[in-house]
Motif scaffolding. Structure first.
Motif, PDB file in Angstrom:
ATOM      1  N   LYS A 112     -29.783 -78.357 -48.842  1.00 38.78           N
ATOM      2  CA  LYS A 112     -29.814 -77.684 -50.137  1.00 38.78           C
ATOM      3  C   LYS A 112     -29.049 -76.378 -49.984  1.00 38.78           C
ATOM      4  O   LYS A 112     -29.437 -75.506 -49.219  1.00 38.78           O
ATOM      5  N   LEU A 113     -27.940 -76.273 -50.704  1.00 41.14           N
ATOM      6  CA  LEU A 113     -27.080 -75.103 -50.604  1.00 41.14           C
ATOM      7  C   LEU A 113     -27.244 -74.227 -51.840  1.00 41.14           C
ATOM      8  O   LEU A 113     -27.260 -74.726 -52.968  1.00 41.14           O
ATOM      9  N   ARG A 114     -27.354 -72.943 -51.629  1.00 44.72           N
ATOM     10  CA  ARG A 114     -27.482 -71.979 -52.720  1.00 44.72           C
ATOM     11  C   ARG A 114     -26.124 -71.332 -52.968  1.00 44.72           C
ATOM     12  O   ARG A 114     -25.437 -70.928 -52.028  1.00 44.72           O
ATOM     13  N   LEU A 115     -25.730 -71.246 -54.220  1.00 50.03           N
ATOM     14  CA  LEU A 115     -24.478 -70.585 -54.552  1.00 50.03           C
ATOM     15  C   LEU A 115     -24.692 -69.074 -54.610  1.00 50.03           C
ATOM     16  O   LEU A 115     -25.625 -68.593 -55.263  1.00 50.03           O
ATOM     17  N   LEU A 116     -23.835 -68.347 -53.912  1.00 44.15           N
ATOM     18  CA  LEU A 116     -23.794 -66.892 -53.979  1.00 44.15           C
ATOM     19  C   LEU A 116     -22.573 -66.516 -54.805  1.00 44.15           C
ATOM     20  O   LEU A 116     -21.516 -67.120 -54.648  1.00 44.15           O
ATOM     21  N   GLN A 117     -22.717 -65.522 -55.659  1.00 45.96           N
ATOM     22  CA  GLN A 117     -21.598 -65.140 -56.513  1.00 45.96           C
ATOM     23  C   GLN A 117     -21.332 -63.641 -56.407  1.00 45.96           C
ATOM     24  O   GLN A 117     -22.255 -62.825 -56.503  1.00 45.96           O
ATOM     25  N   GLU A 118     -20.053 -63.316 -56.187  1.00 41.91           N
ATOM     26  CA  GLU A 118     -19.679 -61.913 -56.100  1.00 41.91           C
ATOM     27  C   GLU A 118     -19.814 -61.254 -57.473  1.00 41.91           C
ATOM     28  O   GLU A 118     -19.477 -61.848 -58.491  1.00 41.91           O
ATOM     29  N   TRP A 119     -20.311 -60.033 -57.449  1.00 39.69           N
ATOM     30  CA  TRP A 119     -20.424 -59.276 -58.690  1.00 39.69           C
ATOM     31  C   TRP A 119     -19.005 -58.925 -59.175  1.00 39.69           C
ATOM     32  O   TRP A 119     -18.178 -58.486 -58.410  1.00 39.69           O
ATOM     33  N   GLY A 120     -18.746 -59.140 -60.440  1.00 43.59           N
ATOM     34  CA  GLY A 120     -17.453 -58.746 -60.994  1.00 43.59           C
ATOM     35  C   GLY A 120     -16.424 -59.855 -60.950  1.00 43.59           C
ATOM     36  O   GLY A 120     -15.936 -60.307 -61.978  1.00 43.59           O
ATOM     37  N   SER A 121     -16.095 -60.329 -59.740  1.00 47.20           N
ATOM     38  CA  SER A 121     -15.042 -61.345 -59.638  1.00 47.20           C
ATOM     39  C   SER A 121     -15.551 -62.753 -59.909  1.00 47.20           C
ATOM     40  O   SER A 121     -14.774 -63.652 -60.217  1.00 47.20           O
ATOM     41  N   TRP A 122     -16.879 -62.967 -59.760  1.00 46.53           N
ATOM     42  CA  TRP A 122     -17.532 -64.256 -59.955  1.00 46.53           C
ATOM     43  C   TRP A 122     -17.144 -65.295 -58.896  1.00 46.53           C
ATOM     44  O   TRP A 122     -17.442 -66.471 -59.019  1.00 46.53           O
ATOM     45  N   LYS A 123     -16.459 -64.859 -57.845  1.00 54.68           N
ATOM     46  CA  LYS A 123     -16.103 -65.787 -56.769  1.00 54.68           C
ATOM     47  C   LYS A 123     -17.366 -66.315 -56.101  1.00 54.68           C
ATOM     48  O   LYS A 123     -18.334 -65.587 -55.906  1.00 54.68           O
ATOM     49  N   ILE A 124     -17.337 -67.585 -55.718  1.00 55.45           N
ATOM     50  CA  ILE A 124     -18.524 -68.271 -55.202  1.00 55.45           C
ATOM     51  C   ILE A 124     -18.407 -68.553 -53.708  1.00 55.45           C
ATOM     52  O   ILE A 124     -17.351 -68.934 -53.202  1.00 55.45           O
ATOM     53  N   SER A 125     -19.522 -68.361 -53.011  1.00 52.69           N
ATOM     54  CA  SER A 125     -19.707 -68.802 -51.634  1.00 52.69           C
ATOM     55  C   SER A 125     -20.986 -69.631 -51.597  1.00 52.69           C
ATOM     56  O   SER A 125     -21.784 -69.608 -52.545  1.00 52.69           O
ATOM     57  N   MET A 126     -21.193 -70.349 -50.513  1.00 58.28           N
ATOM     58  CA  MET A 126     -22.402 -71.162 -50.389  1.00 58.28           C
ATOM     59  C   MET A 126     -23.093 -70.858 -49.068  1.00 58.28           C
ATOM     60  O   MET A 126     -22.454 -70.592 -48.055  1.00 58.28           O
ATOM     61  N   VAL A 127     -24.426 -70.910 -49.102  1.00 55.98           N
ATOM     62  CA  VAL A 127     -25.220 -70.692 -47.904  1.00 55.98           C
ATOM     63  C   VAL A 127     -26.413 -71.640 -47.953  1.00 55.98           C
ATOM     64  O   VAL A 127     -26.878 -72.017 -49.043  1.00 55.98           O
ATOM     65  N   ASP A 128     -26.886 -72.073 -46.784  1.00 60.93           N
ATOM     66  CA  ASP A 128     -28.085 -72.910 -46.739  1.00 60.93           C
ATOM     67  C   ASP A 128     -29.225 -72.171 -47.434  1.00 60.93           C
ATOM     68  O   ASP A 128     -29.480 -70.998 -47.161  1.00 60.93           O
ATOM     69  N   ASP A 129     -29.908 -72.838 -48.344  1.00 61.01           N
ATOM     70  CA  ASP A 129     -30.950 -72.185 -49.142  1.00 61.01           C
ATOM     71  C   ASP A 129     -32.081 -71.635 -48.282  1.00 61.01           C
ATOM     72  O   ASP A 129     -32.780 -70.704 -48.691  1.00 61.01           O
ATOM     73  N   VAL A 130     -32.283 -72.180 -47.097  1.00 59.59           N
ATOM     74  CA  VAL A 130     -33.373 -71.690 -46.249  1.00 59.59           C
ATOM     75  C   VAL A 130     -33.193 -70.214 -45.940  1.00 59.59           C
ATOM     76  O   VAL A 130     -34.174 -69.462 -45.828  1.00 59.59           O
ATOM     77  N   PHE A 131     -31.944 -69.755 -45.827  1.00 60.56           N
ATOM     78  CA  PHE A 131     -31.708 -68.342 -45.523  1.00 60.56           C
ATOM     79  C   PHE A 131     -32.057 -67.453 -46.715  1.00 60.56           C
ATOM     80  O   PHE A 131     -32.571 -66.346 -46.544  1.00 60.56           O
ATOM     81  N   VAL A 132     -31.791 -67.933 -47.912  1.00 58.21           N
ATOM     82  CA  VAL A 132     -32.159 -67.173 -49.107  1.00 58.21           C
ATOM     83  C   VAL A 132     -33.681 -67.113 -49.237  1.00 58.21           C
ATOM     84  O   VAL A 132     -34.249 -66.077 -49.587  1.00 58.21           O
ATOM     85  N   GLN A 133     -34.351 -68.223 -48.906  1.00 54.22           N
ATOM     86  CA  GLN A 133     -35.812 -68.256 -48.987  1.00 54.22           C
ATOM     87  C   GLN A 133     -36.470 -67.398 -47.903  1.00 54.22           C
ATOM     88  O   GLN A 133     -37.620 -66.987 -48.046  1.00 54.22           O
ATOM     89  N   PHE A 134     -35.747 -67.134 -46.810  1.00 52.18           N
ATOM     90  CA  PHE A 134     -36.252 -66.254 -45.743  1.00 52.18           C
ATOM     91  C   PHE A 134     -36.603 -64.882 -46.305  1.00 52.18           C
ATOM     92  O   PHE A 134     -37.565 -64.247 -45.882  1.00 52.18           O
ATOM     93  N   VAL A 135     -35.800 -64.412 -47.255  1.00 52.25           N
ATOM     94  CA  VAL A 135     -35.990 -63.083 -47.830  1.00 52.25           C
ATOM     95  C   VAL A 135     -37.058 -63.169 -48.922  1.00 52.25           C
ATOM     96  O   VAL A 135     -36.833 -63.765 -49.972  1.00 52.25           O
ATOM     97  N   ASP A 136     -38.214 -62.588 -48.664  1.00 53.73           N
ATOM     98  CA  ASP A 136     -39.356 -62.685 -49.569  1.00 53.73           C
ATOM     99  C   ASP A 136     -39.799 -61.289 -49.999  1.00 53.73           C
ATOM    100  O   ASP A 136     -40.592 -60.646 -49.304  1.00 53.73           O
TER     101      ASP A 136
END
Length: 200
Positions: A112-136
């Motif tokens: 499960k990949l989470r889309l990360l989006q740069e502020w302003g430019s709207w450019k997209i990167s992807m990261v494993d969602d587990v890393f986003v869920q790590f931050v609580d």
């Protein structure tokens, strides 16, 4: 402490099963990581359940500035040639882009990949969602630490940083140009995506 203990336990267990759980004593912090992620966590506020999860797998924590790599069925290896310690140094000289974790996820190769989006430019990167869920943010003791800001990205890595904990994670490679997935991402970059809601 902004780490999600259950997610952290899953991450260290997966690293240990692949014989790549690196643990180091860095003075007032523990370093714990593998090839795709690394966390620096202040010892004084490291959750006991998270520490116990590491010791349950490795049998010990290193001391006196030492480090080892641990893996299922193997003895802890203290050889400096085999221990991998990541660095977040590329972020200290500027040039990183601030991003938000969006509400959009994709399934790719069982991940499960989470889309990360740069502020302003709207450019997209992807990261494993587990890393986003790590931050609580809900796990933060406001008397001890401030909430981490959003992630920033640079050099194929994403970084979340708080007062007493830092997480570095590798970004997931973007789809090959011309594929349906690639064309979808290009379309999504034309709009501002909604920010992820915690618990989503």
């Amino acid at each position: 402490m902004f780490l999600n203990t259950q997610v952290f336990k899953k991450m260290v267990t997966n690293a240990w099963k692949t014989h790549n759980l690196n643990v180091a004593d860095m003075g007032d912090r523990w370093y714990i990581g593998c090839g795709t992620w690394a966390a620096w966590i202040e010892k004084a506020v490291f959750p006991k359940k998270a520490l116990a999860a590491v010791i349950e797998l490795t049998g010990e924590m290193p001391g006196d500035g030492r480090a080892f790599v641990a893996g299922k069925g193997l003895e802890n290896d203290y050889s400096p040639d085999n221990v991998e310690i990541s660095s977040a140094g590329i972020f200290w000289d500027g040039g990183a882009e601030d991003v938000k974790a969006t509400s959009v996820t994709l399934e790719c190769g069982g991940r499960k990949l989470r889309l990360l989006q740069e502020w302003g430019s709207w450019k997209i990167s992807m990261v494993d969602d587990v890393f986003v869920q790590f931050v609580d943010p809900g796990a933060i003791d406001a008397e001890l630490e401030s909430a981490p800001g959003g992630a920033c990205i640079k050099g194929g890595m994403a970084l979340w940083q708080g007062d007493r904990c830092m997480l570095l994670a590798g970004l997931y490679g973007l789809p090959e140009a011309g594929t349906q997935e690639s064309m979808l991402l290009r379309e999504l970059e034309k709009m501002e995506l909604p920010e992820m809601k915690r618990g989503a």
